[in-house]
Design a protein around this motif. Structure first.
Motif, PDB file in Angstrom:
ATOM      1  N   ILE A  61      13.747   4.719 -28.689  1.00 20.00           N
ATOM      2  CA  ILE A  61      12.285   4.864 -28.676  1.00 20.00           C
ATOM      3  C   ILE A  61      11.939   6.189 -28.012  1.00 20.00           C
ATOM      4  N   ARG A  62      11.169   6.976 -28.732  1.00 18.72           N
ATOM      5  CA  ARG A  62      10.740   8.270 -28.197  1.00 18.72           C
ATOM      6  C   ARG A  62       9.687   8.040 -27.108  1.00 18.72           C
ATOM      7  N   GLY A  63       9.836   8.736 -25.991  1.00 18.42           N
ATOM      8  CA  GLY A  63       8.966   8.527 -24.838  1.00 18.42           C
ATOM      9  C   GLY A  63       7.497   8.777 -25.103  1.00 18.42           C
ATOM     10  N   SER A  64       7.180   9.722 -25.977  1.00 19.61           N
ATOM     11  CA  SER A  64       5.768  10.047 -26.230  1.00 19.61           C
ATOM     12  C   SER A  64       5.042   8.958 -27.013  1.00 19.61           C
ATOM     13  N   THR A  65       5.779   7.995 -27.580  1.00 14.42           N
ATOM     14  CA  THR A  65       5.132   6.905 -28.328  1.00 14.42           C
ATOM     15  C   THR A  65       4.896   5.666 -27.469  1.00 14.42           C
ATOM     16  N   ILE A  66       5.375   5.672 -26.221  1.00 17.17           N
ATOM     17  CA  ILE A  66       5.275   4.491 -25.365  1.00 17.17           C
ATOM     18  C   ILE A  66       3.885   4.381 -24.752  1.00 17.17           C
ATOM     19  N   LYS A  67       3.322   3.191 -24.875  1.00 17.25           N
ATOM     20  CA  LYS A  67       2.037   2.893 -24.244  1.00 17.25           C
ATOM     21  C   LYS A  67       2.273   2.350 -22.847  1.00 17.25           C
ATOM     22  N   TYR A  68       3.092   1.325 -22.713  1.00 13.29           N
ATOM     23  CA  TYR A  68       3.478   0.837 -21.402  1.00 13.29           C
ATOM     24  C   TYR A  68       4.801   0.103 -21.452  1.00 13.29           C
ATOM     25  N   LEU A  69       5.362  -0.109 -20.257  1.00 10.12           N
ATOM     26  CA  LEU A  69       6.624  -0.820 -20.090  1.00 10.12           C
ATOM     27  C   LEU A  69       6.391  -2.001 -19.155  1.00 10.12           C
ATOM     28  N   ARG A  70       7.015  -3.101 -19.459  1.00 10.27           N
ATOM     29  CA  ARG A  70       6.973  -4.244 -18.548  1.00 10.27           C
ATOM     30  C   ARG A  70       8.389  -4.444 -18.018  1.00 10.27           C
TER      31      ARG A  70
END
Length: 154
Positions: A61-70
């Motif tokens: 997963i490319r970092g710029s596409t991440i909204k949030y992490l749980r």
């Protein structure tokens, strides 16, 4: 606590990643880099509307596409403990550095003294009247050297 230190501690732990497009990925974190690109293994992907699921052995997963992490609470607790241990070590190191108070109060040099004292620089002698006269002559504490502007005026 910095996000990248949190991610590095979370390696091999389960996590949920939601992307900006609404898809979610549940899996175990394998690795991450400084751009927050991550690799997951044993992944279950859920579609945006939540009605479709996919199982994948691994994904990137490319970092710029991440909204949030749980991330699990146990990982956050581990990072907090590490941060506290590091701050304790820094405090102890600073205490150990301050062992010789005469050096710390006098600029940290053996023999002490202020850098601006006349007699403490090599070639300046012990600060007798001749050295003081040169210093007062407008040379800016440079002994008998001329200031930069005076050299170029010839």
């Amino acid at each position: 606590m910095l996000p990248l230190s949190l991610l590095k501690t979370a390696q091999s732990h389960p996590m949920l990643v939601e992307l900006k497009n609404g898809e979610t990925y549940n899996g175990h974190l394998v690795s991450c880099d400084s751009w927050m690109n991550i690799n997951l293994r044993d992944v279950i992907c859920t579609s945006k509307d939540g009605d479709r699921f996919w199982r994948m052995p691994e994904c990137y997963i490319r970092g710029s596409t991440i909204k949030y992490l749980r991330i699990p609470d146990e990982v956050i607790d581990m990072v907090k403990e590490d941060a506290q241990a590091k701050s304790r070590n820094r405090t102890e190191m600073n205490k150990n550095r301050g062992g010789n108070s005469s050096q710390n109060q006098r600029g940290g040099r053996p023999g002490g003294g202020n850098r601006n004292n006349v007699g403490n620089r090599p070639g300046q002698g012990y600060g007798g009247p001749a050295n003081n006269a040169m210093r007062l002559g407008g040379a800016g504490g440079q002994g008998n050297r001329l200031p930069h502007a005076a050299k170029n005026r010839k």
